[in-house]
Scaffold this motif. Structure first.
Motif, PDB file in Angstrom:
ATOM      1  N   TYR A  58      -9.442  -7.032  -0.113  1.00 52.72           N
ATOM      2  CA  TYR A  58      -9.254  -8.455  -0.407  1.00 52.72           C
ATOM      3  C   TYR A  58      -7.960  -9.008   0.194  1.00 52.72           C
ATOM      4  CZ  TYR A  58     -13.530  -9.707  -2.606  1.00 52.72           C
ATOM      5  OH  TYR A  58     -14.852 -10.016  -2.784  1.00 52.72           O
ATOM      6  N   ILE A  59      -6.974  -8.149   0.405  1.00 52.10           N
ATOM      7  CA  ILE A  59      -5.765  -8.626   1.092  1.00 52.10           C
ATOM      8  C   ILE A  59      -6.045  -8.779   2.596  1.00 52.10           C
ATOM      9  CG2 ILE A  59      -3.406  -8.002   1.756  1.00 52.10           C
ATOM     10  CD1 ILE A  59      -3.101  -6.777  -1.047  1.00 52.10           C
ATOM     11  N   ARG A 110      -7.812 -30.760   4.860  1.00 55.06           N
ATOM     12  CA  ARG A 110      -8.052 -29.403   4.373  1.00 55.06           C
ATOM     13  C   ARG A 110      -8.215 -29.375   2.854  1.00 55.06           C
ATOM     14  NH1 ARG A 110      -6.851 -25.215   7.681  1.00 55.06           N
ATOM     15  NH2 ARG A 110      -5.655 -24.023   6.162  1.00 55.06           N
ATOM     16  N   GLU A 152     -12.570 -21.781  -4.029  1.00 60.87           N
ATOM     17  CA  GLU A 152     -12.422 -20.357  -3.698  1.00 60.87           C
ATOM     18  C   GLU A 152     -11.863 -20.182  -2.286  1.00 60.87           C
ATOM     19  OE1 GLU A 152     -12.461 -17.786  -5.552  1.00 60.87           O
ATOM     20  OE2 GLU A 152     -12.342 -16.247  -4.018  1.00 60.87           O
ATOM     21  N   LYS A 210      -9.817 -22.215  -0.783  1.00 62.44           N
ATOM     22  CA  LYS A 210      -8.371 -22.486  -0.883  1.00 62.44           C
ATOM     23  C   LYS A 210      -7.646 -21.286  -1.488  1.00 62.44           C
ATOM     24  CE  LYS A 210      -8.938 -27.396  -1.709  1.00 62.44           C
ATOM     25  NZ  LYS A 210      -8.758 -28.464  -2.688  1.00 62.44           N
ATOM     26  N   ARG A 211      -8.261 -20.693  -2.520  1.00 66.57           N
ATOM     27  CA  ARG A 211      -7.626 -19.540  -3.164  1.00 66.57           C
ATOM     28  C   ARG A 211      -7.434 -18.422  -2.145  1.00 66.57           C
ATOM     29  NH1 ARG A 211      -9.006 -19.564  -8.282  1.00 66.57           N
ATOM     30  NH2 ARG A 211     -11.202 -19.486  -7.752  1.00 66.57           N
ATOM     31  N   ILE A 253      -7.366 -18.601   1.191  1.00 67.02           N
ATOM     32  CA  ILE A 253      -6.378 -18.971   2.220  1.00 67.02           C
ATOM     33  C   ILE A 253      -4.967 -18.745   1.670  1.00 67.02           C
ATOM     34  CG2 ILE A 253      -5.361 -20.918   3.470  1.00 67.02           C
ATOM     35  CD1 ILE A 253      -8.215 -22.047   3.788  1.00 67.02           C
ATOM     36  N   MET A 254      -4.756 -19.136   0.427  1.00 67.52           N
ATOM     37  CA  MET A 254      -3.403 -18.984  -0.148  1.00 67.52           C
ATOM     38  C   MET A 254      -3.058 -17.520  -0.387  1.00 67.52           C
ATOM     39  SD  MET A 254      -2.640 -22.300  -2.520  1.00 67.52           S
ATOM     40  CE  MET A 254      -4.099 -22.273  -3.524  1.00 67.52           C
ATOM     41  N   LEU A 255      -4.021 -16.745  -0.865  1.00 71.02           N
ATOM     42  CA  LEU A 255      -3.775 -15.316  -1.077  1.00 71.02           C
ATOM     43  C   LEU A 255      -3.410 -14.635   0.247  1.00 71.02           C
ATOM     44  CD1 LEU A 255      -3.846 -12.884  -3.024  1.00 71.02           C
ATOM     45  CD2 LEU A 255      -6.309 -12.693  -2.586  1.00 71.02           C
ATOM     46  N   THR A 278      -2.267 -16.094   2.977  1.00 73.93           N
ATOM     47  CA  THR A 278      -0.996 -16.634   3.464  1.00 73.93           C
ATOM     48  C   THR A 278       0.165 -15.949   2.760  1.00 73.93           C
ATOM     49  OG1 THR A 278      -2.055 -18.749   3.905  1.00 73.93           O
ATOM     50  CG2 THR A 278       0.342 -18.774   3.717  1.00 73.93           C
ATOM     51  N   TYR A 279       0.004 -15.744   1.450  1.00 73.29           N
ATOM     52  CA  TYR A 279       1.027 -15.052   0.665  1.00 73.29           C
ATOM     53  C   TYR A 279       1.241 -13.627   1.199  1.00 73.29           C
ATOM     54  CZ  TYR A 279       3.147 -12.824  -3.457  1.00 73.29           C
ATOM     55  OH  TYR A 279       3.956 -12.121  -4.298  1.00 73.29           O
ATOM     56  N   TYR A 300       6.671 -10.300   2.032  1.00 72.01           N
ATOM     57  CA  TYR A 300       5.517  -9.644   1.412  1.00 72.01           C
ATOM     58  C   TYR A 300       4.635  -8.913   2.419  1.00 72.01           C
ATOM     59  CZ  TYR A 300       7.081 -12.464  -2.422  1.00 72.01           C
ATOM     60  OH  TYR A 300       7.859 -13.031  -3.386  1.00 72.01           O
ATOM     61  N   ALA A 333       4.815  -5.044   2.080  1.00 68.14           N
ATOM     62  CA  ALA A 333       4.302  -4.551   0.802  1.00 68.14           C
ATOM     63  C   ALA A 333       2.798  -4.761   0.680  1.00 68.14           C
ATOM     64  CB  ALA A 333       5.018  -5.247  -0.353  1.00 68.14           C
ATOM     65  N   TYR A 334       2.288  -5.847   1.241  1.00 69.85           N
ATOM     66  CA  TYR A 334       0.867  -6.137   1.084  1.00 69.85           C
ATOM     67  C   TYR A 334       0.079  -5.904   2.356  1.00 69.85           C
ATOM     68  CZ  TYR A 334       1.846  -7.880  -3.530  1.00 69.85           C
ATOM     69  OH  TYR A 334       2.223  -7.957  -4.837  1.00 69.85           O
ATOM     70  N   ILE A 360       3.459 -21.664  -0.869  1.00 68.65           N
ATOM     71  CA  ILE A 360       2.283 -21.077  -0.196  1.00 68.65           C
ATOM     72  C   ILE A 360       1.329 -22.199   0.245  1.00 68.65           C
ATOM     73  CG2 ILE A 360       0.294 -19.531  -0.443  1.00 68.65           C
ATOM     74  CD1 ILE A 360       1.926 -18.109  -2.703  1.00 68.65           C
ATOM     75  N   SER A 407       0.016 -23.187   3.939  1.00 68.42           N
ATOM     76  CA  SER A 407      -1.435 -23.219   4.171  1.00 68.42           C
ATOM     77  C   SER A 407      -1.932 -24.613   4.542  1.00 68.42           C
ATOM     78  CB  SER A 407      -2.177 -22.758   2.911  1.00 68.42           C
ATOM     79  OG  SER A 407      -1.697 -21.532   2.437  1.00 68.42           O
ATOM     80  N   TYR A 466      -4.141 -22.183  -9.877  1.00 69.77           N
ATOM     81  CA  TYR A 466      -4.007 -21.175  -8.821  1.00 69.77           C
ATOM     82  C   TYR A 466      -2.922 -20.150  -9.157  1.00 69.77           C
ATOM     83  CZ  TYR A 466      -7.322 -23.446  -5.699  1.00 69.77           C
ATOM     84  OH  TYR A 466      -8.460 -23.942  -5.140  1.00 69.77           O
TER      85      TYR A 466
END
Lengths: 486, 94
Positions: A309-310, A345, A352, A354-355, A357-359, A361-362, A368, A371-372, B11, B15, B27
């Motif tokens: 998922y990462i 956008r 989902e 957006k979630r 994309i943000m995950l 991007t993080y 990070y 680590a990720y 973030i 994005s 979120y």
């Protein structure tokens, strides 16, 4: 009833002039008209184009100029695969009115073989989901129980084949998006080796994991179709110049002398016991047919899902940067460019997407990344090595469950992203390692289908087909017909 | 390693997304539970393991630099949400 035929039976019927492509196409269009108001598999039905293509095919056959054995065979295509001149939405508001100026190579090959496009099939937006509930337009229902999901992300492709609304369909599989819906809807489902089928013209989610897959009613059909859509494509530098065999010739060579591994990590915690038992019963069938069944271990399996998922969301965050309201797709007008990007956008993508994309991007952001993101790439190495070691030790293929449960109920997981991600626990490893995997219907639990997953070494699709044929005796689709009286 | 709403704002900025304050709270909640779950990766010792970005052992894929037919200008512009006769049109940048 023409819509019950397999592709192989359809080809025979067309060749022997038992029916025309137009009769066949009309039969499918009528069935879609009758059933799809309840199932909602199709985003777009291309009735007019289909009738034209079918009539042209019939003319070619009469003149003795059939383009291929597939000439006149109808197909449904997941709405993430570009079809020139036919709206392709990825089930997103972002692409609601997008009409591609070119076709994906996989559809191009089928169209050049004479296939008739019935329409474009529903999915989770940009293939992000495991239930088809993330479609921006509507949710597809499982034909076996309309209160359940068809799986995802290629839920429309699975439901259409299960309900005889297409003889076969194409989907895409990034972490199980062909195999899990095939299991939930009782169809055969194939995710080929990474690089086997060109990804050109397939709207990307995670490019190092994405692969075009097939939904069919039989393994023979799956093998026939794979031979048509595979091969090196100069438009996709990750497609591989490995010779494409005629997969349908070797189907019945059996499994005698083959070594089939049962990886113990796929039969433990988190997998419904009734499903584990059913898959083990399939191993027995393979043993009776002459295969040697061996318990094996893939020790890093437990780390695959979080790593997947990462990895997938990191790639997605980069891939989806292209949706900026400039060249195609939605634009929400604002006075300056930066505001226009954001407004477009924010309104164009669903929750989902957006979630993810943000995950992603993080995971890629400064501080990070190591680590990720880098960690997941190391886990990928280990997951792949687990498989490599198995195949190097003489295992021909692995047999596992496809999903931890049968189809779940609509809304059961739609508010809990992590619970939804868990439904991919048996499938993501295959994409991380780039392997082929075949799902074969093997029975029902509580009236819902269960599919067994066979995993092979790279480019060993043929062994999967041979093993799958041993398990194929009872097809589930006829039971849907009997129960529904349809 | 909890993600705060301030982190979410950062973030979202990276994005190119704008979130309402309600969305930012939602979120933050879901991303935190996902990141907590991902944290199990840190248990695994991966020191000395080479990363795999791609399963195929492909290096650079070269081809001859030959002009081939591609999309016409009109085809390339047909899906543009806003255009002139020959170009994509965007709002002012500065």
């Amino acid at each position: 009833m023409l819509t019950r035929l397999t592709v192989a039976e359809t080809i025979k019927g067309l060749q022997e002039k038992q029916f025309s492509s137009l009769e066949l196409t009309n039969a499918y269009l009528e069935r879609i008209e009758a059933l799809d108001k309840d199932i909602n598999a199709y985003i777009t039905v291309t009735a007019e184009k289909a009738r034209k293509q079918a009539a042209a095919s019939d003319k070619r056959r009469i003149e003795g100029n059939a383009l291929s054995a597939f000439d006149g065979v109808p197909v449904g295509i997941k709405d993430i695969i570009c079809t020139k001149g036919v709206r392709t939405t990825a089930a997103s508001k972002m692409l609601e009115n997008f009409v591609p100026p070119y076709s994906a190579t996989c559809w191009n090959k089928l169209e050049n073989a004479g296939c008739v496009l019935l329409g474009k099939l529903n999915m989770d937006e940009f293939a992000m989901g495991s239930s088809t509930e993330n479609s921006a337009f509507f949710t597809t229902k499982n034909p076996f129980d309309l209160a359940c999901v068809p799986g995802g992300s290629s839920g429309g492709s699975a439901a259409a084949v299960a309900a005889d609304m297409a003889p076969f369909s194409l989907g895409t599989d990034t972490g199980g998006s062909v195999r899990q819906p095939a299991s939930f809807c009782g169809t055969v489902g194939l995710k080929p080796t990474y690089g086997r089928v060109s990804r050109f013209g397939v709207i990307p989610y995670a490019s190092s994991l994405d692969q075009v897959g097939i939904f069919a009613k039989s393994i023979e059909d799956c093998a026939l179709i794979l031979s048509y859509i595979s091969g090196k494509d100069e438009m996709d530098s990750t497609s591989v110049p490995v010779e494409v065999p005629d997969y349908s010739v070797l189907l019945d060579n059996g499994v005698k002398g083959m070594k089939i591994g049962l990886p113990k990590e796929y039969f433990g915690e988190g997998i419904a016991k009734a499903i584990s038992d059913m898959i083990k019963a399939q191993a027995q069938k393979l043993a009776e047919a002459g295969a040697e069944i061996v318990e094996v271990s893939l020790p890093h399996t437990g780390y695959a899902l979080p790593a997947y998922y990462i990895m997938a969301t990191a790639e997605a965050s980069a891939n989806l940067a292209r949706y900026d309201g400039v060249r195609y797709g939605l634009r929400v007008e604002r006075d300056n460019l930066a505001d226009m990007f954001k407004a477009t956008r924010s309104q164009g993508f669903g929750a989902e997407v957006k979630r993810r994309i943000m995950l992603g991007t993080y995971a890629l952001s400064s501080g990070y990344y190591e680590a990720y993101y880098n960690k997941t790439l190391q886990v990928r190495t280990l997951v792949k090595k687990d498989f490599d070691d198995c195949f190097a030790a003489g295992i021909d293929c692995l047999l596992t469950p496809t999903a931890p449960t049968t189809a779940f109920r609509l809304d059961e997981k739609s508010n809990d992203p992590l619970a939804m991600y868990m439904s991919d626990i048996c499938t993501v490893t295959v994409n991380m390692a780039g392997l082929p995997a075949l799902v074969v219907p093997c029975g029902e639990l509580g009236g819902l289908p269960v599919g067994a997953q066979l995993i092979g070494a790279p480019f060993a699709e043929e062994k999967l087909f041979r093993s799958g044929r041993v398990l194929e005796n009872e097809r589930l689709i006829p039971q849907f017909r009997n129960r529904e009286g349809r | 390693m909890a993600i705060s709403e301030k982190d979410i704002a950062y973030i979202a900025e990276l994005s190119e997304l704008e979130l309402t304050s309600e969305e930012a709270v939602q979120y933050a909640g879901s991303l935190n539970s996902i990141i907590d779950y991902m944290a199990q990766l840190q248990e695994l010792d991966t020191s000395g393991v080479e990363p795999t970005t791609h399963v195929l052992q492909l290096q650079n894929v070269f081809r001859e630099d030959v002009v081939k037919p591609g999309l016409s200008r009109e085809e390339a512009l047909r899906n543009a949400p806003n255009r002139t006769k020959t170009s994509f049109k965007v709002p002012k940048i500065l």
